[in-house]
Design a protein around this motif. Structure first.
Motif, mmCIF file in Angstrom:
data_model
loop_
_atom_site.group_PDB
_atom_site.id
_atom_site.type_symbol
_atom_site.label_atom_id
_atom_site.label_comp_id
_atom_site.label_asym_id
_atom_site.label_seq_id
_atom_site.Cartn_x
_atom_site.Cartn_y
_atom_site.Cartn_z
ATOM 1 N N PHE A 1 30.877 41.549 33.213
ATOM 2 C CA PHE A 1 29.730 41.441 34.123
ATOM 3 C C PHE A 1 28.538 40.740 33.449
ATOM 4 O O PHE A 1 27.564 40.425 34.112
ATOM 5 N N SER A 2 28.622 40.517 32.166
ATOM 6 C CA SER A 2 27.499 39.964 31.411
ATOM 7 C C SER A 2 27.279 38.488 31.720
ATOM 8 O O SER A 2 28.235 37.714 31.828
ATOM 9 N N GLN A 3 26.010 38.111 31.803
ATOM 10 C CA GLN A 3 25.624 36.701 31.877
ATOM 11 C C GLN A 3 25.049 36.239 30.536
ATOM 12 O O GLN A 3 24.354 35.231 30.478
ATOM 13 N N VAL A 4 25.362 36.976 29.480
ATOM 14 C CA VAL A 4 24.822 36.658 28.161
ATOM 15 C C VAL A 4 25.925 36.279 27.182
ATOM 16 O O VAL A 4 25.998 35.146 26.726
ATOM 17 N N SER A 5 26.828 37.215 26.874
ATOM 18 C CA SER A 5 27.832 36.945 25.832
ATOM 19 C C SER A 5 29.207 37.506 26.168
ATOM 20 O O SER A 5 29.775 38.292 25.402
ATOM 21 N N PRO A 6 29.813 37.133 27.290
ATOM 22 C CA PRO A 6 31.191 37.569 27.524
ATOM 23 C C PRO A 6 32.153 36.775 26.640
ATOM 24 O O PRO A 6 32.049 35.552 26.538
ATOM 25 N N SER A 7 33.072 37.454 25.990
ATOM 26 C CA SER A 7 34.021 36.786 25.078
ATOM 27 C C SER A 7 35.217 36.280 25.871
ATOM 28 O O SER A 7 36.297 36.889 25.881
ATOM 29 N N ILE A 8 35.021 35.157 26.539
ATOM 30 C CA ILE A 8 36.016 34.586 27.442
ATOM 31 C C ILE A 8 36.360 33.168 26.999
ATOM 32 O O ILE A 8 35.475 32.367 26.730
ATOM 33 N N MET A 9 37.651 32.875 26.936
ATOM 34 C CA MET A 9 38.146 31.515 26.735
ATOM 35 C C MET A 9 38.939 31.154 27.991
ATOM 36 O O MET A 9 39.981 31.763 28.262
ATOM 37 N N ALA A 10 38.450 30.182 28.734
ATOM 38 C CA ALA A 10 38.967 29.938 30.078
ATOM 39 C C ALA A 10 39.271 28.459 30.295
ATOM 40 O O ALA A 10 38.688 27.586 29.651
ATOM 41 N N THR A 11 40.193 28.200 31.221
ATOM 42 C CA THR A 11 40.481 26.832 31.640
ATOM 43 C C THR A 11 40.413 26.752 33.163
ATOM 44 O O THR A 11 40.668 27.722 33.868
ATOM 45 N N ARG A 12 40.097 25.566 33.643
ATOM 46 C CA ARG A 12 39.937 25.359 35.074
ATOM 47 C C ARG A 12 41.269 25.558 35.818
ATOM 48 O O ARG A 12 42.296 25.040 35.397
ATOM 49 N N ALA A 13 41.242 26.304 36.909
ATOM 50 C CA ALA A 13 42.401 26.338 37.801
ATOM 51 C C ALA A 13 42.494 24.991 38.505
ATOM 52 O O ALA A 13 41.494 24.490 39.029
ATOM 53 N N THR A 14 43.685 24.392 38.518
ATOM 54 C CA THR A 14 43.846 23.047 39.075
ATOM 55 C C THR A 14 44.851 22.988 40.219
ATOM 56 O O THR A 14 45.179 21.915 40.699
ATOM 57 N N SER A 15 45.351 24.140 40.638
ATOM 58 C CA SER A 15 46.344 24.188 41.702
ATOM 59 C C SER A 15 46.163 25.488 42.480
ATOM 60 O O SER A 15 45.601 26.458 41.965
ATOM 61 N N LEU A 16 46.669 25.509 43.692
ATOM 62 C CA LEU A 16 46.654 26.729 44.495
ATOM 63 C C LEU A 16 47.946 27.524 44.327
ATOM 64 O O LEU A 16 48.171 28.490 45.029
ATOM 65 N N ASP A 17 48.775 27.104 43.367
ATOM 66 C CA ASP A 17 50.067 27.746 43.123
ATOM 67 C C ASP A 17 50.401 27.576 41.643
ATOM 68 O O ASP A 17 50.786 26.494 41.206
ATOM 69 N N TYR A 18 50.246 28.635 40.855
ATOM 70 C CA TYR A 18 50.464 28.501 39.421
ATOM 71 C C TYR A 18 50.705 29.862 38.785
ATOM 72 O O TYR A 18 50.541 30.912 39.417
ATOM 73 N N SER A 19 51.072 29.835 37.495
ATOM 74 C CA SER A 19 51.201 31.068 36.722
ATOM 75 C C SER A 19 50.417 30.946 35.426
ATOM 76 O O SER A 19 50.376 29.878 34.804
ATOM 77 N N LEU A 20 49.791 32.047 35.033
ATOM 78 C CA LEU A 20 49.075 32.173 33.764
ATOM 79 C C LEU A 20 49.842 33.178 32.909
ATOM 80 O O LEU A 20 50.244 34.236 33.409
ATOM 81 N N GLN A 21 50.049 32.845 31.621
ATOM 82 C CA GLN A 21 50.821 33.737 30.766
ATOM 83 C C GLN A 21 50.252 33.723 29.354
ATOM 84 O O GLN A 21 49.821 32.684 28.849
ATOM 85 N N THR A 22 50.257 34.893 28.698
ATOM 86 C CA THR A 22 49.787 35.005 27.324
ATOM 87 C C THR A 22 50.423 36.213 26.662
ATOM 88 O O THR A 22 51.005 37.075 27.331
ATOM 89 N N LYS A 23 50.297 36.292 25.333
ATOM 90 C CA LYS A 23 50.687 37.485 24.589
ATOM 91 C C LYS A 23 49.495 37.926 23.759
ATOM 92 O O LYS A 23 48.909 37.130 23.024
#
Length: 553
Positions: A386-408
């Motif tokens: 909820f922070s507008q100061v220091s959220p620890s987020i590494m993000a990429t733009r969604a480029t499709s309306l049909d996709y999968s995101l995966q990580t470990k």
């Protein structure tokens, strides 16, 4: 005939400013509350585009506390052939409350498009959407929207032009008010000067950045006018060609202008480029709503339309209409097709640097909280999402309306406020997060789901899955505004579905915290990995890989 397929840059890539230098094409796009600021894309053929660099990546701007959709707006690229310099003008929208729209505009220059760039040079605070024109006589001109705050005057204001002082900052002489628009769509903004056959042309956006958006044009014999409007009285490019009278409306979604016969919506805010073979194209923003809705999760994307100069010296689309299309003829001699794989993302963190596509909201990426260690991306937790100061987020733009995101992710929390995982993110008030964390009794590690919708927190406490070790793979399938979350604890295991099918269609420009009749944002949906530590800010999560595949589950 080879066709260019739109959008050429899918996902959040709005307000495109296109130039060509030699055989290379470059596009700059807005980034709002995201760092690094200002994306620069590159192409050799106008068909395939790669993210090349970001301009604002060395502390030039502070975006902490930025409200949606303020931040970095409408960067404008230009090239001064006389001095061999790339120039980039941009505005930092700091406040939109009370419709005051307090913004500061700056310019930066570089010998090479990848930098190093100069320190920002202050230009003006008169409004937003600045652009620079470098005349062959050595003079430089700044055009911008002068934001109107007086009651009883046509909003949003005048397009104004002045000679720019690029050595000392600011302007030389006075501002010249040249137009309040060339059509009746109103909400004119983003003026850009071009010169062709002895005429100065002023290209502008109009109709608001919603469903009534368009590109309009006027021309004059002198840079300061007077400018005559295109005699059609209509935009030269739009996705909703029917007539709109909206003078005095400062900005609106104009949902009544939705075109049910077009995949492409909101076409507008464009810039002009000439190929080496003297063909002309306009790069412009567009959106693709979820089917049957007016919700646009991917934000505003970048497209191209081929244009020509007609016998009367006016720009028009090559097909003679003003309806923006999902494809347009490629330049002569170009036979390349668009490589859709460029939109996918994969990083196993085995290199020296992580993927250039990673962005972070509100604050900068730096070694104090993120970096590669032993072939893993380590993310140190900080504020909640909820922070507008220091959220620890590494993000990429969604480029499709049909996709999968995966990580470990591997994580060893010691306090209930420490979490790590993956999710979908629009801004600090709107996201979906699947994370590893301790259960309420702080006795075992679980994977759970938290959602933020219009600033309200929803905790799915009954859908937690116990984690047998200290790591898990997380997968999120996104399809037309619905998300499904899965986990597994060994590579050969079956995926376990966690929770229900989540309606995340509100993670869109129109679905976030907006006023009635207006869009709430115009940034776009992101996929992310991240960590939270509201305990001591000292825990860190390790991510083995990050993958986004479009069209796959």
């Amino acid at each position: 005939m080879t066709e260019i397929q739109n959008p050429i840059i899918p996902g959040m890539a709005p307000d495109p400013s296109i130039i060509r230098v030699g055989e290379d094409y470059y596009i700059a796009t807005s980034t709002f509350h995201w760092n690094p600021g200002i994306q620069i894309f590159h192409s050799k053929d106008l068909v395939n585009w790669d993210l090349l660099t970001h301009v604002l990546q060395h502390g030039e701007v502070n975006l902490r506390g930025t409200n949606t959709p303020a931040g970095i707006w409408a960067p404008h690229l230009s090239y001064d052939e006389k001095n061999g310099l790339f120039w980039l003008a941009y505005c930092h929208m700091q406040n939109m409350a009370g419709r005051e729209f307090n913004s500061e505009s700056y310019a930066m220059y570089a010998k090479d498009i990848t930098g190093p760039w100069s320190e920002p040079i202050y230009l003006t605070s008169i409004g937003f959407d600045p652009s620079l024109y470098h005349d062959e006589d050595g003079h430089h001109y700044l055009s911008i929207l002068e934001w109107e705050t007086r009651l009883g005057y046509q909003a949003p204001g005048h397009l104004v032009i002045a000679e720019a002082d690029l050595e000392n900052g600011g302007i030389k002489g006075n501002w010249h008010r040249v137009s309040t628009g060339f059509t009746t769509r109103g909400c004119v903004e983003a003026p850009q000067i071009y010169k062709h056959d002895g005429w100065f042309y002023l290209l502008a956006a109009s109709g608001g950045t919603g469903y009534g958006h368009g590109i309009e044009i006027g021309r004059a014999k002198h840079v300061f006018g007077p400018y005559e409007p295109n005699p059609t009285g209509e935009p030269i490019i739009t996705s909703s060609p029917r007539h709109l009278f909206s003078l005095g409306d400062p900005d609106a979604g104009h949902f009544e202008m939705y075109n049910p016969h077009s995949i492409m919506q909101k076409a507008g805010h464009g810039s002009l480029v000439e190929t080496p073979n003297h063909e002309f194209y306009i790069a412009h923003l567009m959106s693709r709503p979820l089917p049957g809705t007016t919700l646009n999760p991917l934000g505003r994307e970048t497209s191209l339309q081929k244009v020509i100069w007609n016998e009367d010296g006016w720009l028009e689309m090559a097909d003679g209409s003003n309806l923006a299309k999902m494809s347009t003829p490629a330049p002569a001699g170009i036979t390349n097709s668009r490589n859709q794989e460029f939109d996918d993302v994969f990083d196993d963190f085995k290199g020296d640097a992580y993927n250039l596509k990673f962005m972070t909201p509100y604050h900068e990426q730096n070694a104090s909280w993120v970096g590669i260690v032993d072939n893993q991306l380590m993310i140190k937790g900080a504020n909640s999402l909820f922070s507008q100061v220091s959220p620890s987020i590494m993000a990429t733009r969604a480029t499709s309306l049909d996709y999968s995101l995966q990580t470990k992710v591997t994580f060893d929390p010691v306090h209930y406020s420490q979490t790590a995982g993956a999710g979908l993110y629009y801004d600090s008030n709107n996201w979906l997060y699947a994370s590893l964390h301790l259960d309420d009794k702080e006795q075992k590690l679980v994977l759970g789901i938290i959602q933020a919708k219009l600033g309200e927190k929803i905790d799915y406490v009954y859908d937690q899955v116990e984690v047998p070790g200290n790591s898990a793979e997380i997968k999120i399938n996104y399809h037309l505004g619905t998300a499904q979350i899965y986990c597994r604890f060994n590579e050969n295991d079956e995926w376990i579905k966690v929770g229900k099918d989540f309606d995340v269609s509100y993670l869109s420009d129109e679905g976030v915290n907006g006023e009635p009749g207006e869009i709430g944002g115009f940034t776009g949906l992101f996929n992310f990995i991240g960590s939270v530590d509201a305990y001591q800010h000292d825990s860190a999560a390790a991510f083995d890989y990050y993958q986004v595949k479009n069209g796959e589950k």
